[in-house]
Design a protein around this motif. Structure first.
Motif, short mmCIF file in Angstrom:
data_model
loop_
_atom_site.label_atom_id
_atom_site.label_comp_id
_atom_site.label_asym_id
_atom_site.label_seq_id
_atom_site.Cartn_x
_atom_site.Cartn_y
_atom_site.Cartn_z
N UNK A 1 0.54 -1.26 0.25
CA UNK A 1 0.08 -0.06 0.38
C UNK A 1 0.88 1.07 0.20
N UNK A 2 1.88 1.55 1.45
CA UNK A 2 3.35 2.63 0.77
C UNK A 2 3.23 2.76 -0.65
N UNK A 3 4.35 1.02 -1.24
CA UNK A 3 4.29 1.15 -2.67
C UNK A 3 3.77 2.17 -3.46
N UNK A 4 2.92 1.79 -4.06
CA UNK A 4 1.52 2.12 -4.59
C UNK A 4 0.49 3.72 -4.46
N UNK A 5 1.16 4.02 -2.51
CA UNK A 5 1.28 5.69 -2.76
C UNK A 5 2.33 5.59 -2.75
N UNK A 6 3.10 6.23 -2.90
CA UNK A 6 4.32 6.62 -3.20
C UNK A 6 5.16 6.71 -4.73
N UNK A 7 4.12 5.91 -4.93
CA UNK A 7 3.69 6.08 -6.71
C UNK A 7 3.53 6.92 -6.86
N UNK A 8 1.70 6.78 -6.26
CA UNK A 8 1.17 8.28 -7.19
C UNK A 8 1.79 9.59 -7.00
N UNK A 9 1.90 9.57 -5.75
CA UNK A 9 2.59 10.88 -5.44
C UNK A 9 4.04 11.26 -6.36
N UNK A 10 4.61 10.40 -6.88
CA UNK A 10 5.84 10.78 -7.64
C UNK A 10 5.60 10.34 -9.29
N UNK A 11 3.93 10.80 -9.84
CA UNK A 11 3.72 10.52 -10.72
C UNK A 11 4.57 11.91 -11.84
N UNK A 12 4.67 11.78 -12.93
CA UNK A 12 6.47 12.73 -13.55
C UNK A 12 5.12 13.42 -13.84
N UNK A 13 3.68 13.71 -14.37
CA UNK A 13 3.20 14.43 -15.40
C UNK A 13 2.26 15.40 -14.13
N UNK A 14 2.81 15.76 -13.28
CA UNK A 14 2.24 16.03 -11.94
C UNK A 14 3.23 16.19 -10.51
N UNK A 15 3.89 16.20 -10.92
CA UNK A 15 5.53 16.60 -10.09
C UNK A 15 5.66 17.95 -10.48
N UNK A 16 5.75 18.16 -8.65
CA UNK A 16 6.61 20.29 -9.22
C UNK A 16 7.87 20.07 -9.08
#
Length: 178
Positions: A33-48
């Motif tokens: 679950x943590x890995x999936x949430x990390x992947x969602x946070x590090x999306x290359x199209x929406x990263x800051x």
């Protein structure tokens, strides 16, 4: 693997299998679950993006970092007036700064569009054409390699073995005459 029990339409009792890790959409274990949430946070199209450090991989360190001193220099004994030197420095620096900003404002977005299209095409061709062609070639060459290996072992190995036995009885000696 174990799971919950359920009854189908004909009143048969079944056990529903559950994966140890859980479903890929709803993971049971916290690590997944943590890995999936990390992947969602590090999306290359929406990263800051970092507005301060705009070259984090140092792509243009050796090319673009050109200052006034790298282009114009007066050797000892050949100096212009101090005011001219200061005005030249300011003119060079401000002109370089504002023309870069003007050019990037005019052509930055169109060039980003062109480069985005180019790298999308390059990625597409690599994923959908180059790698499958190479994989196909390797599969085909593996079959040819096996046939070639069989031919070598069938025809050449006995021939070379025969030559080896024929020439194995030859002895060579070297004598040094004085």
């Amino acid at each position: 693997m174990s799971g919950s029990k359920y009854v189908d339409s004909e009143d048969f009792l079944y056990t529903a299998p559950i994966r140890e890790q859980g479903n890929i959409y709803k993971p049971n274990n916290k690590v997944m679950a943590d890995e999936m949430s990390e992947k969602e946070l590090h999306d290359v199209h929406t990263k800051e993006i970092d507005l301060v450090n705009r070259d984090p991989k140092h792509l243009n360190d050796d090319v673009v970092k050109i200052d006034f001193e790298d282009v114009i220099a007066e050797p000892e004994g050949t100096h212009s007036f101090d005011g001219v030197w200061k005005a030249s420095f300011t003119t060079f620096t401000v002109t370089k700064y504002w023309f870069y900003r003007l050019l990037s404002a005019l052509f930055g977005i169109p060039m980003a569009l062109i480069w985005g299209i180019y790298f999308a095409i390059l990625s597409f061709l690599h994923i959908w054409a180059v790698v499958p062609c190479i994989r196909s070639y390797l599969i085909e060459i593996q079959c040819i390699g096996r046939v070639y290996s069989i031919c070598i072992h069938t025809f050449c190995d006995p021939l070379y073995e025969a030559f080896g036995k024929m020439f194995s009885s030859i002895r060579a000696t070297v004598r040094k005459e004085a």
